[in-house]
Design an enzyme around this catalytic site. Structure first.
Site, PDB file in Angstrom:
ATOM      1  N   GLY A  12      -2.589  61.240  -8.259  1.00  0.00           N
ATOM      2  CA  GLY A  12      -2.439  61.844  -6.936  1.00  0.00           C
ATOM      3  C   GLY A  12      -1.187  62.679  -6.830  1.00  0.00           C
ATOM      4  N   ARG A  15       0.202  66.602  -4.389  1.00  0.00           N
ATOM      5  CA  ARG A  15       0.709  66.882  -3.044  1.00  0.00           C
ATOM      6  C   ARG A  15       1.487  65.701  -2.502  1.00  0.00           C
ATOM      7  NH1 ARG A  15      -3.627  65.701   1.441  1.00  0.00           N
ATOM      8  NH2 ARG A  15      -4.924  64.151   0.428  1.00  0.00           N
ATOM      9  N   TYR A 155      -9.577  51.055   5.354  1.00  0.00           N
ATOM     10  CA  TYR A 155      -8.339  51.496   4.709  1.00  0.00           C
ATOM     11  C   TYR A 155      -7.319  50.359   4.647  1.00  0.00           C
ATOM     12  CZ  TYR A 155      -3.974  54.080   4.010  1.00  0.00           C
ATOM     13  OH  TYR A 155      -2.760  54.515   3.534  1.00  0.00           O
ATOM     14  N   LYS A 159      -5.791  48.490   1.270  1.00  0.00           N
ATOM     15  CA  LYS A 159      -4.366  48.435   0.957  1.00  0.00           C
ATOM     16  C   LYS A 159      -3.867  46.991   0.911  1.00  0.00           C
ATOM     17  CE  LYS A 159      -3.502  52.843   0.520  1.00  0.00           C
ATOM     18  NZ  LYS A 159      -3.077  53.412  -0.787  1.00  0.00           N
TER      19      LYS A 159
END
Length: 248
Positions: A12, A15, A155, A159
């Site tokens: 990743g 950015r 999400y 996590k």
């Protein structure tokens, strides 16, 4: 922090936090293999910036939810640099906010794969190549502690899974390899540009003792520390970086 002679994979890395991490690790002396999914321009420009600093880096496109593409990343890193000492897994995301009545099983699996399964893939692929004394750092989230904002159940759960994986991996891989996560709060990234209303961001920032959002560089500095030998007695930790918004 001195990472001279070490090699890092940053997933990743095209950015925001991932790109800042790749550059920060390179500034500390590491060779860097930058994975990106769709942010080619950011990854390529990060390589150019690292090379301008006198460092060495490569950029490779790949989907970290696919084992074959993860394996290609590890192979390319070994072919170029000959070792893997640091794994910084930043790839992941929210995908979309889905309130519980709209939360489909398909969306659940997509988000879990993007955040938790991808972490498993890259660790399994890189582990046989990692040197003793290596470090794994993954991006978790404040959402893993507090359940996240509206429509973020999948999400937050993913996590939270990452944070538990960190604890389990730390026990299984010690003493040879340390494993930690960072848990960002409100960081000024495209994530919040896309998924969080500006007034919410302002309110959250004002509610922190530091009265601001964090930056990608703030998080990258913490990741670099955890990756370095200066954090030699830190493992199994999920480290908050949220300006004091949440104390764990």
């Amino acid at each position: 922090m001195n990472l001279k002679g070490k090699t890092a994979i940053v997933t990743g890395g095209g950015r925001d936090i991932g790109r800042a991490t790749a550059i920060r690790l390179a500034k500390a002396g590491a060779n860097v293999a930058i994975n990106y999914h769709s942010s080619a321009d950011g990854a390529v420009s990060a390589v150019s910036e690292i090379e301008a600093l006198g460092g060495a880096a490569i950029a490779l496109q790949g989907d970290m939810t696919k084992e074959a593409e993860v394996a290609k990343l590890v192979t390319a890193t070994m072919d170029k640099f000959g070792s893997i000492d640091i794994l910084a897994h930043i790839a992941g995301g929210l995908v979309a906010r889905k309130p519980l009545p709209e939360l489909t099983v398909e969306h659940w699996h997509t988000v879990m794969d993007l955040n938790a399964t991808s972490f498993l893939h890259i660790v399994r692929a890189a582990l046989p190549k990692m040197e003793n004394g290596g470090s794994i750092v993954v991006t978790a989230s404040q959402a893993g502690r507090d359940g996240g904002g509206p429509g973020a159940i999948a999400y937050a759960a993913s996590k939270g899974a990452v944070m538990t994986m960190v604890r389990g991996m730390a026990k299984e891989l010690g003493p040879d390899i340390r494993v930690n996560s960072v848990c960002p709060g409100m960081i000024d990234t495209d994530f919040h540009n896309t998924f969080t209303k500006s007034e919410v961001r302002k309110n959250v920032a004002n509610a922190t003792p530091l009265k601001r959002e964090g930056t990608s560089e703030d998080v990258a500095n913490l990741i670099c520390y955890l990756a370095s030998d200066e954090a030699a007695f830190v493992t199994g930790s999920n480290v908050d970086i949220n300006g004091g918004m949440l104390f764990s």
